[in-house]
Write a protein that holds these residues in place. Structure first.
Motif, PDB file in Angstrom:
ATOM      1  N   GLN A   1       1.853  10.363  -5.963  1.00 19.19           N
ATOM      2  CA  GLN A   1       0.573  11.035  -5.814  1.00 19.19           C
ATOM      3  C   GLN A   1       0.013  11.420  -7.177  1.00 19.19           C
ATOM      4  O   GLN A   1       0.717  11.403  -8.200  1.00 19.19           O
ATOM      5  CB  GLN A   1       0.729  12.279  -4.943  1.00 19.19           C
ATOM      6  CG  GLN A   1       1.178  11.981  -3.521  1.00 19.19           C
ATOM      7  CD  GLN A   1       1.357  13.237  -2.707  1.00 19.19           C
ATOM      8  OE1 GLN A   1       0.594  14.201  -2.850  1.00 19.19           O
ATOM      9  NE2 GLN A   1       2.361  13.249  -1.842  1.00 19.19           N
TER      10      GLN A   1
ATOM     11  N   ASN B   1      -4.849   8.342  -0.721  1.00 11.39           N
ATOM     12  CA  ASN B   1      -3.389   8.250  -0.776  1.00 11.39           C
ATOM     13  C   ASN B   1      -2.817   8.654   0.581  1.00 11.39           C
ATOM     14  O   ASN B   1      -3.049   9.769   1.065  1.00 11.39           O
ATOM     15  CB  ASN B   1      -2.841   9.161  -1.876  1.00 11.39           C
ATOM     16  CG  ASN B   1      -1.347   8.981  -2.070  1.00 11.39           C
ATOM     17  OD1 ASN B   1      -0.558   9.233  -1.169  1.00 11.39           O
ATOM     18  ND2 ASN B   1      -0.959   8.567  -3.268  1.00 11.39           N
TER      19      ASN B   1
ATOM     20  N   ARG C   1       1.059   6.077  -9.638  1.00 11.84           N
ATOM     21  CA  ARG C   1      -0.157   5.640  -8.966  1.00 11.84           C
ATOM     22  C   ARG C   1      -1.119   5.051  -9.992  1.00 11.84           C
ATOM     23  O   ARG C   1      -1.367   5.610 -11.051  1.00 11.84           O
ATOM     24  CB  ARG C   1      -0.814   6.799  -8.235  1.00 11.84           C
ATOM     25  CG  ARG C   1      -2.033   6.380  -7.393  1.00 11.84           C
ATOM     26  CD  ARG C   1      -2.393   7.462  -6.395  1.00 11.84           C
ATOM     27  NE  ARG C   1      -3.661   7.236  -5.727  1.00 11.84           N
ATOM     28  CZ  ARG C   1      -3.844   6.467  -4.660  1.00 11.84           C
ATOM     29  NH1 ARG C   1      -2.804   5.809  -4.154  1.00 11.84           N
ATOM     30  NH2 ARG C   1      -5.027   6.340  -4.092  1.00 11.84           N
TER      31      ARG C   1
ATOM     32  N   GLY D   1      -5.998   3.532  -7.821  1.00  7.54           N
ATOM     33  CA  GLY D   1      -5.313   3.830  -6.577  1.00  7.54           C
ATOM     34  C   GLY D   1      -4.548   2.618  -6.108  1.00  7.54           C
ATOM     35  O   GLY D   1      -3.317   2.574  -6.145  1.00  7.54           O
ATOM     36  N   HIS D   2      -5.259   1.605  -5.684  1.00 10.35           N
ATOM     37  CA  HIS D   2      -4.701   0.287  -5.377  1.00 10.35           C
ATOM     38  C   HIS D   2      -5.496  -0.744  -6.170  1.00 10.35           C
ATOM     39  O   HIS D   2      -6.717  -0.586  -6.339  1.00 10.35           O
ATOM     40  CB  HIS D   2      -4.855  -0.073  -3.893  1.00 10.35           C
ATOM     41  CG  HIS D   2      -4.231   0.893  -2.945  1.00 10.35           C
ATOM     42  ND1 HIS D   2      -4.431   0.809  -1.572  1.00 10.35           N
ATOM     43  CD2 HIS D   2      -3.420   1.959  -3.137  1.00 10.35           C
ATOM     44  CE1 HIS D   2      -3.761   1.775  -0.971  1.00 10.35           C
ATOM     45  NE2 HIS D   2      -3.151   2.491  -1.898  1.00 10.35           N
TER      46      HIS D   2
ATOM     47  N   ASP E   1       1.093   4.164  -2.950  1.00  8.74           N
ATOM     48  CA  ASP E   1       0.840   5.567  -2.616  1.00  8.74           C
ATOM     49  C   ASP E   1       2.065   6.450  -2.791  1.00  8.74           C
ATOM     50  O   ASP E   1       1.978   7.671  -2.598  1.00  8.74           O
ATOM     51  CB  ASP E   1       0.359   5.683  -1.163  1.00  8.74           C
ATOM     52  CG  ASP E   1      -1.062   5.187  -0.973  1.00  8.74           C
ATOM     53  OD1 ASP E   1      -1.752   4.949  -1.980  1.00  8.74           O
ATOM     54  OD2 ASP E   1      -1.484   5.035   0.190  1.00  8.74           O
TER      55      ASP E   1
ATOM     56  N   ARG F   1       0.829  -1.211   0.000  1.00  8.52           N
ATOM     57  CA  ARG F   1       0.000   0.000   0.000  1.00  8.52           C
ATOM     58  C   ARG F   1       0.861   1.257   0.000  1.00  8.52           C
ATOM     59  O   ARG F   1       0.576   2.229  -0.702  1.00  8.52           O
ATOM     60  CB  ARG F   1      -0.927  -0.004   1.220  1.00  8.52           C
ATOM     61  CG  ARG F   1      -2.116  -0.957   1.100  1.00  8.52           C
ATOM     62  CD  ARG F   1      -3.009  -0.782   2.318  1.00  8.52           C
ATOM     63  NE  ARG F   1      -4.276  -1.445   2.157  1.00  8.52           N
ATOM     64  CZ  ARG F   1      -4.798  -2.281   3.041  1.00  8.52           C
ATOM     65  NH1 ARG F   1      -4.127  -2.553   4.160  1.00  8.52           N
ATOM     66  NH2 ARG F   1      -5.974  -2.836   2.844  1.00  8.52           N
TER      67      ARG F   1
END
Length: 449
Positions: free
Chosen positions: A166, A434, A205, A209-210, A163, A159
């Protein structure tokens, strides 16, 4: 409801590859996987799901070993080929936290998310087999608690790496000559019990996001890990009642740590055996079960029960009392088998149940029967959706898409078009915040770019 297509090698039934409608020698064929993906997308599935392990299941006897293993390609390579042949279908692949490194895993899944325009998902496993340990230079597999402690730190590092870039970090400004904005890229400086990772990731990124985090642990420790980390749980239950109890228990654990239930989709595995009539479906089930060699079925049961030797037992008799070593540790699948044994099933019946069902709930009947079951389980609070594991491929998936999906749509239980482009959008999951954008005090410029 949400639907994932489980592409378990040759299908959800271990004898399925021998069925006349199953593809022959397809597990290294790019067209096979592309076609499966396109069929799932035609059926508006949220994603395809690829299981994996990096070793061989231990079995007794070389003949059995040679007779039961099938090729297993790298899931992310397979998913990349499916990504190129589809446009909305999610792509969930398995990677082990025990036999991988967080930097590599974070980089590979972020890359897949970019190249699929936001459709990647990571099925987090801690691995279970001794042969996997031997393939990675270890004498023995890590203990249950240690595997999950490592997994928790592994996901935390991943994670942070996702992150580390950005939004707006990529400029690609030809006029200024700046490709990136260094103020939006940070080191992660992780120093933990299992990993030391400087960061940042080499990949910007990801669109989601993930990647979506998927997990299938059913033990108490696995459930705690899922409550803290997972966004989809792939689970297995013999009845609607046990599935409902599991979902209720998971929601209680979510509440304890302040997570909303909407942020976790609980999806039991279902193997649909479909016939034009119920009698035809039962005949198909018997046909499939008859395709499992007895020696392989019993070897699966022996492996599940801790490598016990059942060769001297009457296959039509009861399961003998197990040694204490076979009962040690947490193993929810083993415990379900023992419950069935207590109800009077013979060794042969247990073995074929283990080998044939691969622990998922099997629905045998018409397309209407299958749709009825899916709708009822969801209505009773037992599921948010399902991992559909056809008994053989590709025909079993085609049957579900062509026969069951239209019924679900007619009853208002399933989509008629995709809600969005990304896997998160289609599953109804939020994009993670983030960490470093929310906490700029944690940001630190990497020493080397």
């Amino acid at each position: 409801m949400k639907l994932l297509a489980f592409m378990m090698q040759t299908g959800g039934h271990i004898g399925g590859w021998r069925h006349p409608r199953a593809a022959s020698n397809a597990l290294c064929d790019i067209d096979y996987f592309r076609t499966l993906g396109q069929t799932a997308e035609r059926g508006l599935f949220d994603a395809v799901f690829l299981a994996d392990y990096v070793g061989y299941h231990p079995v007794r006897g070389a003949e059995i070993f040679a007779g039961m293993e099938t090729p297993k390609l790298d899931p992310l390579v397979v998913l990349s080929t499916i990504a190129a042949a589809t446009s909305h279908l999610g792509l969930i692949g398995t990677s082990s936290t025990t036999y991988s490194h967080p930097y590599d895993v974070a980089r590979r899944f972020a890359s897949l998310d970019h190249l699929s325009r936001g459709r990647a998902g990571w099925n987090i496993v801690t691995s279970t087999m001794e042969n996997e340990a031997h393939n990675y230079g270890r004498d023995a597999h890590l203990g249950h608690a240690e595997r999950y402690a490592r997994a928790s730190e592994f996901v935390d590092v991943a994670r942070k790496l996702w992150d580390s870039w950005q939004e707006g970090a990529v400029l690609a400004d030809k006029a200024s000559g700046n490709y990136t904005d260094p103020s939006r890229i940070t080191a992660v400086d992780h120093a933990g019990e299992h990993f030391n990772v400087a960061g940042p990731l080499t990949v910007p990124r990801a669109p989601q996001g993930h990647p979506v985090l998927v997990q299938a642990g059913a033990s108490a420790t696995g459930q705690q890990f899922a409550a803290a980390n997972a966004e989809v749980i792939f689970t297995s239950h013999p009845t609607m009642e046990t599935a409902k109890a599991f979902r209720t228990a998971m929601h209680a654990q979510l509440a304890e740590i302040g997570r909303a239930p909407e942020g976790l989709k609980i999806m039991p595995a279902i193997t649909p055996i479909i016939g034009q009539t119920q009698a035809a479906a039962r005949d198909l089930q018997h046909e499939l079960d008859a395709l499992i060699p007895t020696r392989i079925a019993v070897s699966k049961l022996e492996a599940l029960l801790g490598q016990i030797d059942l060769s001297g037992e009457d296959p039509n008799g009861p399961l003998p009392a197990l040694p204490e070593a076979a009962l040690a540790g947490q193993n929810s699948t083993r415990d379900r088998v023992l419950e069935q044994a207590a109800r009077g099933l013979t060794i042969s019946e247990l073995a074929r149940q283990v080998a044939g069902g691969r622990t998922s709930h099997t629905v045998v009947g018409t397309a209407e029967d299958v749709a009825d079951t899916l709708i009822e389980w969801e209505a009773q609070g037992a599921a948010d959706g399902y991992v559909i594991s056809p008994p053989f491929l590709p025909a079993g998936l085609e049957d579900f898409v062509d026969q069951v999906v239209p019924i679900l749509q007619e009853r208002g239980a399933f989509r008629r078009s995709y809600e969005g482009m990304t896997l998160r959008e289609n599953l109804g999951l939020a994009v993670p915040a983030n960490l470093y954008a929310e906490h700029p005090e944690l940001c630190r410029k990497p020493e080397v770019f």
